[in-house]
Design an enzyme around this catalytic site. Structure first.
Site, short mmCIF file in Angstrom:
data_model
loop_
_atom_site.label_atom_id
_atom_site.label_comp_id
_atom_site.label_asym_id
_atom_site.label_seq_id
_atom_site.Cartn_x
_atom_site.Cartn_y
_atom_site.Cartn_z
N ARG A 1 38.07 92.84 77.69
CA ARG A 1 39.15 93.80 77.37
C ARG A 1 40.52 93.13 77.50
NH1 ARG A 1 34.88 95.69 76.33
NH2 ARG A 1 34.07 97.72 76.96
N GLU B 1 43.18 99.05 82.06
CA GLU B 1 42.84 98.64 80.70
C GLU B 1 43.99 99.03 79.77
OE1 GLU B 1 38.80 99.25 79.13
OE2 GLU B 1 39.75 100.09 77.35
N SER C 1 39.10 104.80 78.11
CA SER C 1 38.98 104.20 79.45
C SER C 1 40.36 103.78 79.93
CB SER C 1 38.08 102.97 79.42
OG SER C 1 36.83 103.30 78.91
P1 NAP Z 1 27.72 103.81 80.17
O1 NAP Z 1 26.73 103.60 79.07
O2 NAP Z 1 27.64 105.04 81.01
O3 NAP Z 1 27.74 102.54 81.12
C1 NAP Z 1 28.69 102.42 82.17
C2 NAP Z 1 29.25 101.02 82.15
O4 NAP Z 1 28.24 100.12 82.49
C3 NAP Z 1 29.75 100.65 80.79
O5 NAP Z 1 31.14 100.77 80.80
C4 NAP Z 1 29.22 99.26 80.52
O6 NAP Z 1 30.21 98.26 80.59
C5 NAP Z 1 28.22 99.02 81.63
N1 NAP Z 1 26.88 98.88 81.02
C6 NAP Z 1 26.01 99.88 80.74
N2 NAP Z 1 24.87 99.37 80.25
C7 NAP Z 1 25.03 98.04 80.22
C8 NAP Z 1 24.20 96.97 79.78
N3 NAP Z 1 22.97 97.19 79.29
N4 NAP Z 1 24.69 95.71 79.87
C9 NAP Z 1 25.92 95.49 80.35
N5 NAP Z 1 26.76 96.45 80.77
C10 NAP Z 1 26.31 97.73 80.70
O7 NAP Z 1 29.21 103.71 79.56
P2 NAP Z 1 30.08 104.78 78.77
O8 NAP Z 1 31.21 105.17 79.59
O9 NAP Z 1 29.20 105.85 78.20
O10 NAP Z 1 30.62 103.89 77.59
C11 NAP Z 1 29.75 103.34 76.63
C12 NAP Z 1 30.39 102.15 75.96
O11 NAP Z 1 31.56 102.54 75.25
C13 NAP Z 1 30.82 101.08 76.95
O12 NAP Z 1 30.57 99.83 76.38
C14 NAP Z 1 32.28 101.35 77.13
O13 NAP Z 1 33.00 100.19 77.47
C15 NAP Z 1 32.67 101.82 75.75
N6 NAP Z 1 33.82 102.70 75.84
C16 NAP Z 1 35.06 102.15 75.77
C17 NAP Z 1 36.17 102.97 75.91
C18 NAP Z 1 37.55 102.43 75.85
O14 NAP Z 1 38.49 103.20 75.80
N7 NAP Z 1 37.74 101.15 75.93
C19 NAP Z 1 36.02 104.34 76.10
C20 NAP Z 1 34.75 104.83 76.21
C21 NAP Z 1 33.65 104.01 76.08
P3 NAP Z 1 31.16 97.86 79.35
O15 NAP Z 1 32.28 98.82 79.39
O16 NAP Z 1 31.56 96.48 79.66
O17 NAP Z 1 30.36 97.97 78.09
#
Ligand code: NAP
Length: 344
Positions: free
Chosen positions: A165, A336, A239
């Site tokens: 990020r 972030e 996020s």
């Molecule tokens: P989630 O699936 O509940 O997982 C929680 C966190 O654990 C994620 O943020 C992800 O990190 C990490 N994770 C989960 N499974 C993983 C795997 N198999 N390998 C490595 N890391 C893992 O997350 P969520 O909140 O629903 O979000 C889903 C995805 O959308 C994530 O990748 C998240 O970053 C992305 N997202 C981004 C934003 C933003 O504003 N930047 C907002 C919402 C969601 P990572 O974040 O590194 O992937």
């Protein structure tokens, strides 16, 4: 080029807070960008590029700069000698429209990044990532405009210094570059990335073991709609914090105190700990609200603005969250989101 003065920026950011831009203008063409740079130089002010404001919080005092809203549009497709396709998109294109178009053409690569708010130009800045794919995995080059030299130039991914990020565009001199176009690598026979639990579960429920880019886009779209706040309905920048990357030993210590705490191996032998889990299970902050600001009910990593609040109140809530996490775990979360203007 039409330049306006003292334009309130709250409607131009998805957090819906923030004071005025000293000057505000829009770029529809490369000539507009150059003209805005010259205008900024004449007024001895920085040039601040704005996409759809979905990853920034502008201070209540506003921005003493020439804010340049990037409204350049257009996509072009090319074929590489290796059978890959390339999409080249203008910075002002809405990101999800570009993803949708690539998927509709049967091209894989960007589908995991579906439904992320924002413009193409914002994607390299924070190296947008979701569901196991980062923009840096797909970017071939980034074209930028240097307002100092009044020149466009092309940057390789290495020159963009992408991190988790993070990129050069968030730091030092990189902050002064205006991203104008981005090229992404796509493939017809792309291998789907399905390891994230939510995606795997969705596809298993659909009994789909060979998902197309369109199937993954459907999965991501459904999951995000169910879990994340909609910027059309509530103030949010997604996020607010990065997931902490901590040394293995620190993770082991955390696990001793909180055995259920998830962790994922990251580069450099570090462990990525989902901050949403910490906010929910350790800090009890899921759905916490203080006045006009809160941590979202379904995804507490997304702070939300219910309306009537200020940038100062958003900042105060986010600092409270960071301090609470630090007090409970010893981890100080990194932002972030980018704060713009003065917050002291
Ligand atoms: P989630 O699936 O509940 O997982 C929680 C966190 O654990 C994620 O943020 C992800 O990190 C990490 N994770 C989960 N499974 C993983 C795997 N198999 N390998 C490595 N890391 C893992 O997350 P969520 O909140 O629903 O979000 C889903 C995805 O959308 C994530 O990748 C998240 O970053 C992305 N997202 C981004 C934003 C933003 O504003 N930047 C907002 C919402 C969601 P990572 O974040 O590194 O992937």
């Amino acid at each position: 080029m039409r330049v306006e003065e003292n334009v309130t920026l709250a409607p131009y950011g998805t957090m819906r807070v923030g004071g005025p831009a000293r000057f505000f203008t829009e770029a529809h063409t490369a000539a507009d960008i150059r003209e805005a740079a010259l205008f900024a130089r004449r007024h001895d002010l920085p040039l601040f590029p704005l996409g759809s404001g979905s990853n920034i919080v502008v201070s209540d005092e506003g921005v003493h700069a020439v804010v340049l809203r990037m409204a350049t549009r257009g996509t072009a497709y090319e074929q590489t000698p290796h059978g890959d396709a390339i999409v080249i998109a203008a910075a002002g294109e809405p990101w999800d429209g570009v993803v949708a178009e690539t998927v509709a053409r049967g091209l894989g690569g960007l589908e995991n990044l579906s439904l992320i708010p924002g413009t193409v130009g914002a994607v390299p800045v924070q190296n947008v990532g979701a569901y196991g794919v980062e923009a840096a995995d797909r970017i071939i080059w980034v074209e930028a405009f240097d307002a100092e030299r009044l020149a466009h130039f092309v940057m390789t991914p290495e020159e963009c210094a992408f991190g988790y990020r993070d990129s050069i565009f968030k730091r030092g001199g990189g902050k002064n570059l205006i991203i104008t176009r981005v090229a992404f690598r796509l493939r017809k026979d792309h291998a789907p990335v399905t390891e994230y639990a939510d995606i795997a579960r969705y596809l298993a429920d659909m009994k789909n073991s060979n998902p197309s880019p369109a199937d993954i886009r459907d999965a991501v779209t459904a999951i995000r709609r169910a879990k994340l706040p909609d910027p059309n309905e509530i103030g949010t920048v997604g996020s607010f914090f990065k997931n902490p990357l901590i040394p293995q030993a620190a993770y082991e210590e955390l696990k001793e105190r909180f055995p259920e705490c998830p962790g994922f191996p990251a580069d450099g032998g570090l462990v990525k700990v989902p901050l949403a889990w910490i906010l929910d299970h350790i800090c009890g902050m899921r759905g916490l609200k203080d006045g006009a600001v809160g941590a979202h009910e379904r995804q507490p990593l997304a702070l939300v603005h219910y309306g009537g609040g200020t940038a100062r109140s958003v900042r105060a809530f986010s600092e409270m969250v960071r301090n609470k996490v630090h007090e409970k775990t010893g981890i100080m979360p990194e932002y972030e989101v980018s704060f713009v203007g003065r917050f002291d």
